[in-house]
Design an enzyme around this catalytic site. Structure first.
Site, PDB file in Angstrom:
ATOM      1  N   LYS A   1      -2.134  -1.385  -3.700  1.00 42.21           N
ATOM      2  CA  LYS A   1      -2.832  -0.686  -3.788  1.00 42.21           C
ATOM      3  C   LYS A   1      -2.462   0.817  -3.746  1.00 42.21           C
ATOM      4  O   LYS A   1      -0.995   0.497  -2.918  1.00 42.21           O
ATOM      5  CB  LYS A   1      -3.695  -0.352  -2.570  1.00 42.21           C
TER       6      LYS A   1
ATOM      7  N   LYS B   1       0.881  -1.223  -0.375  1.00 41.16           N
ATOM      8  CA  LYS B   1      -0.382   0.103   0.035  1.00 41.16           C
ATOM      9  C   LYS B   1       0.829   1.021  -0.212  1.00 41.16           C
ATOM     10  O   LYS B   1       1.470   1.383   1.055  1.00 41.16           O
ATOM     11  CB  LYS B   1      -0.406  -0.115   1.387  1.00 41.16           C
TER      12      LYS B   1
END
Length: 325
Positions: A249, A196
């Site tokens: 992500k 992330k």
């Protein structure tokens, strides 16, 4: 010309049926996971100003939303909560009667066919907007894990099929896995936000979830967008700690990372097609600059081609409709 020797690749592109016959990558409704923002109150269906078509909904509107997903053929949803009250420890994140816990329970009761994924973090619930406990201006790791584990267990008790921790604290998968096992949820998988990045593509989400940090930023725990090898180390740690899925992500700006993670690890890979990626296309489509259907399906297919098995996307409903045409 008759003596030229070359390959005739166009033979396999001559008609739509021929192109479909040899297509290498397929996007299916089953691949899609729809994010939903659940808020306190009644008769609330607020469109997020920076995300046209995306709404915050109260519990009385939640079941019709889930029934629509089911009827469209989308089988999975990830739930984000927007609580009425926030405090320094994010108490509403792990409250038995918190907004996410009530939403999960309602979905499992009313639309049991859906797979319910619980986003497991503190940032929407803390008054400072960070993903952990703050002491003297620092987000402390190990004390934050204790509350994140509490949150995961409360969500599992509410009926969540999958726990998806997004906080990026070190050791969060190991802590959650042990906590779930000790609480009797040995069969509840962990879908880790393994990779992330501290991305500029998250802006509209923070509008939807009311989760903007009140000081500083999240670069002390989310990843530097310039780093590739660090992503592999993060994913490796989560695999060793017991993750069942790995999330990358954002998705679109990190397709190279997604491919590398897929090539190195055998766990199901999830692409998060984040809010900024959604809003840019919506804005361009509203101005008539792009064909929304064509560009969305091309974008989602690129994520599958890069190695994603599943895609979290705000376009899930639209994509499901287009795939049915």
């Amino acid at each position: 010309m008759n003596d030229l020797q070359f390959d005739r690749h166009r033979r396999l592109r001559t008609t739509e049926s021929m192109r479909s016959l040899v297509r290498e990558t397929h996007l299916r409704k089953d691949d899609l996971i729809f994010p939903i923002f659940v808020v306190e109150g009644e008769a609330v269906k607020n469109e997020v100003s920076s995300m046209p078509g995306v709404h915050q909904v109260s519990l009385d509107y939640l079941t019709p939303e889930m029934e629509e997903l089911r009827d469209l053929g989308v089988r999975s949803v990830i739930v984000f909560g927007v609580p009425k009250e926030k405090d320094e420890k994010g108490t509403q994140a792990y409250c038995e009667h918190g907004i996410v816990q009530r939403a999960i329970s309602q979905i499992k009761q009313d639309v049991p066919e859906l797979t319910v994924i619980a986003d497991t973090c503190l940032c929407q619930y803390t008054d400072h907007g960070h993903c952990g406990i703050v002491k003297e201006g620092e987000i402390v790791n190990d004390e934050s894990l204790e509350l994140i584990v509490e949150t995961a267990i409360s969500q599992a008790k509410a009926g969540a099929d999958i726990i998806a921790p997004s906080n990026m604290m070190d050791g969060f998968v190991a802590a959650i896995r042990r906590g779930l096992d000790e609480a009797g949820f040995v069969h509840t998988p962990v879908m880790s936000y393994a990779v992330k990045y501290a991305s500029s593509f998250y802006g509209p989400f923070r509008d939807a979830a009311h989760s903007s940090p009140q000081f500083g930023d999240r670069r002390a725990y989310q990843m530097d967008p310039a780093n590739r090898l660090e992503a592999i180390r993060e994913a490796q740690s989560d695999v060793e700690e017991g993750a069942d899925f790995l999330i990358v992500k954002p998705a679109l700006a990190y397709l190279d990372i997604m491919r590398e993670v897929k090539d190195r690890f055998s766990l199901p890979l999830v692409a998060y097609n984040v809010s900024g990626e959604y809003s840019m296309i919506k804005a361009a489509a509203q101005n008539g600059w792009v064909n929304e259907q064509e560009i969305v399906l091309e974008k989602l297919t690129s994520m599958k081609r890069a190695g994603a098995d599943l895609i979290i996307t705000y376009f899930a409903k639209d994509a499901a409709r287009w795939l049915s045409e």
